[in-house]
Design a protein around this motif. Structure first.
Motif, PDB file in Angstrom:
ATOM      1  N   ARG A  18     -45.438 -22.444 -49.975  1.00 12.59           N
ATOM      2  CA  ARG A  18     -45.735 -21.496 -51.399  1.00 12.59           C
ATOM      3  C   ARG A  18     -46.123 -22.204 -52.550  1.00 12.59           C
ATOM      4  NH1 ARG A  18     -39.403 -20.777 -51.689  1.00 12.59           N
ATOM      5  NH2 ARG A  18     -38.446 -19.463 -49.712  1.00 12.59           N
ATOM      6  N   VAL A  19     -46.732 -21.884 -53.711  1.00  5.71           N
ATOM      7  CA  VAL A  19     -47.335 -22.269 -54.757  1.00  5.71           C
ATOM      8  C   VAL A  19     -46.872 -21.492 -56.267  1.00  5.71           C
ATOM      9  CG1 VAL A  19     -49.738 -22.293 -53.741  1.00  5.71           C
ATOM     10  CG2 VAL A  19     -49.299 -20.169 -54.666  1.00  5.71           C
ATOM     11  N   ALA A  20     -46.742 -23.237 -56.716  1.00 10.64           N
ATOM     12  CA  ALA A  20     -46.442 -22.123 -58.531  1.00 10.64           C
ATOM     13  C   ALA A  20     -47.313 -21.049 -59.161  1.00 10.64           C
ATOM     14  CB  ALA A  20     -46.695 -23.634 -59.248  1.00 10.64           C
ATOM     15  N   VAL A  21     -46.263 -20.282 -59.924  1.00 12.28           N
ATOM     16  CA  VAL A  21     -47.016 -19.142 -60.598  1.00 12.28           C
ATOM     17  C   VAL A  21     -46.282 -18.743 -61.620  1.00 12.28           C
ATOM     18  CG1 VAL A  21     -47.867 -17.930 -58.300  1.00 12.28           C
ATOM     19  CG2 VAL A  21     -45.299 -17.369 -59.108  1.00 12.28           C
ATOM     20  N   ASN A  22     -46.621 -18.625 -62.766  1.00 17.08           N
ATOM     21  CA  ASN A  22     -45.934 -17.838 -63.587  1.00 17.08           C
ATOM     22  C   ASN A  22     -45.928 -16.517 -63.634  1.00 17.08           C
ATOM     23  OD1 ASN A  22     -46.505 -20.275 -65.240  1.00 17.08           O
ATOM     24  ND2 ASN A  22     -48.310 -20.124 -65.290  1.00 17.08           N
ATOM     25  N   GLU A  23     -44.686 -16.227 -64.733  1.00 18.67           N
ATOM     26  CA  GLU A  23     -43.907 -14.588 -64.369  1.00 18.67           C
ATOM     27  C   GLU A  23     -44.657 -14.276 -65.205  1.00 18.67           C
ATOM     28  OE1 GLU A  23     -40.575 -14.471 -65.932  1.00 18.67           O
ATOM     29  OE2 GLU A  23     -40.380 -15.712 -67.783  1.00 18.67           O
ATOM     30  N   HIS A  24     -45.515 -12.466 -65.074  1.00 15.71           N
ATOM     31  CA  HIS A  24     -46.505 -11.974 -66.137  1.00 15.71           C
ATOM     32  C   HIS A  24     -47.712 -12.419 -65.336  1.00 15.71           C
ATOM     33  CE1 HIS A  24     -42.236 -10.389 -66.727  1.00 15.71           C
ATOM     34  NE2 HIS A  24     -41.992 -11.212 -67.289  1.00 15.71           N
ATOM     35  N   HIS A  25     -48.008 -13.568 -64.776  1.00 19.68           N
ATOM     36  CA  HIS A  25     -49.605 -13.460 -65.784  1.00 19.68           C
ATOM     37  C   HIS A  25     -50.151 -13.293 -63.877  1.00 19.68           C
ATOM     38  CE1 HIS A  25     -48.719 -16.715 -68.110  1.00 19.68           C
ATOM     39  NE2 HIS A  25     -49.553 -17.053 -68.085  1.00 19.68           N
ATOM     40  N   THR A  26     -51.494 -12.552 -64.122  1.00 22.82           N
ATOM     41  CA  THR A  26     -51.894 -11.693 -62.992  1.00 22.82           C
ATOM     42  C   THR A  26     -53.139 -13.102 -62.097  1.00 22.82           C
ATOM     43  OG1 THR A  26     -52.479 -10.028 -64.625  1.00 22.82           O
ATOM     44  CG2 THR A  26     -53.845 -10.213 -62.491  1.00 22.82           C
ATOM     45  N   TYR A  27     -52.870 -12.505 -61.471  1.00 22.24           N
ATOM     46  CA  TYR A  27     -53.500 -13.670 -60.024  1.00 22.24           C
ATOM     47  C   TYR A  27     -54.175 -12.796 -59.137  1.00 22.24           C
ATOM     48  CZ  TYR A  27     -50.043 -17.234 -61.244  1.00 22.24           C
ATOM     49  OH  TYR A  27     -49.123 -17.722 -61.827  1.00 22.24           O
ATOM     50  N   TRP A  28     -55.841 -13.440 -58.560  1.00 18.90           N
ATOM     51  CA  TRP A  28     -57.049 -12.769 -58.387  1.00 18.90           C
ATOM     52  C   TRP A  28     -56.532 -13.032 -56.246  1.00 18.90           C
ATOM     53  CZ3 TRP A  28     -61.604 -16.134 -56.999  1.00 18.90           C
ATOM     54  CH2 TRP A  28     -62.428 -15.219 -56.598  1.00 18.90           C
ATOM     55  N   PHE A  29     -56.834 -12.375 -55.500  1.00 23.56           N
ATOM     56  CA  PHE A  29     -56.566 -13.182 -54.755  1.00 23.56           C
ATOM     57  C   PHE A  29     -57.840 -12.762 -53.657  1.00 23.56           C
ATOM     58  CE2 PHE A  29     -56.717 -11.648 -49.653  1.00 23.56           C
ATOM     59  CZ  PHE A  29     -55.727 -12.701 -49.219  1.00 23.56           C
ATOM     60  N   ALA A  30     -58.712 -13.680 -52.816  1.00 26.40           N
ATOM     61  CA  ALA A  30     -59.310 -12.899 -52.500  1.00 26.40           C
ATOM     62  C   ALA A  30     -60.098 -14.254 -51.441  1.00 26.40           C
ATOM     63  CB  ALA A  30     -61.451 -13.239 -53.413  1.00 26.40           C
TER      64      ALA A  30
END
Length: 128
Positions: A18-30
């Motif tokens: 698992r990695v830390a994220v912020n709610e409502h932020h958009t993330y780029w998967f590549a």
């Protein structure tokens, strides 16, 4: 996360920690994906599962499906947005196939390399 995935009849994959994220932020998967002609696989996909502060799995996972020509490395990418209260994400990458016909010998496998998951950053240069 850089992994090679081998799939034998149906779906088999690998998940990152698992990695830390912020709610409502958009993330780029590549990443880069490759399905050889000798494979029964027909698609690669990534699943992003979201977790809250106490480890509960939130909502349905975000799924990114990639269909592309075989026998060549292909760049794949997509964008996902973390749901409300998300603080962690786990990325799973897979290849998918139908089981070989009864008595068939064609195995299903594919490869992933250079897989990244970043918060999407928007650069602006037109400030007044």
């Amino acid at each position: 996360m850089e992994k090679e995935i081998i799939n034998n009849n149906r779906i088999f994959g690998i998940s990152a920690t698992r990695v830390a994220v912020n709610e409502h932020h958009t993330y780029w998967f590549a990443g880069m994906a490759y399905i050889p002609d000798s494979s029964a696989a027909f698609r690669a996909w990534a699943r992003i599962s979201w977790f809250d502060a106490i480890g509960n799995n939130l909502t349905s996972p975000s799924i990114l499906n990639f269909s592309f020509p075989t026998d060549t490395w292909v760049p794949v990418e997509g964008f996902v947005t973390a749901p409300e209260t998300a603080v962690e994400a786990r990325i799973s990458i897979n290849v998918e196939s139908d089981a070989p016909p009864k008595g068939g010998t064609l195995l299903s496998f594919g490869y992933w390399d250079d897989v990244y998951f970043f918060v999407d950053t928007i650069f602006r240069t037109d400030f007044d």
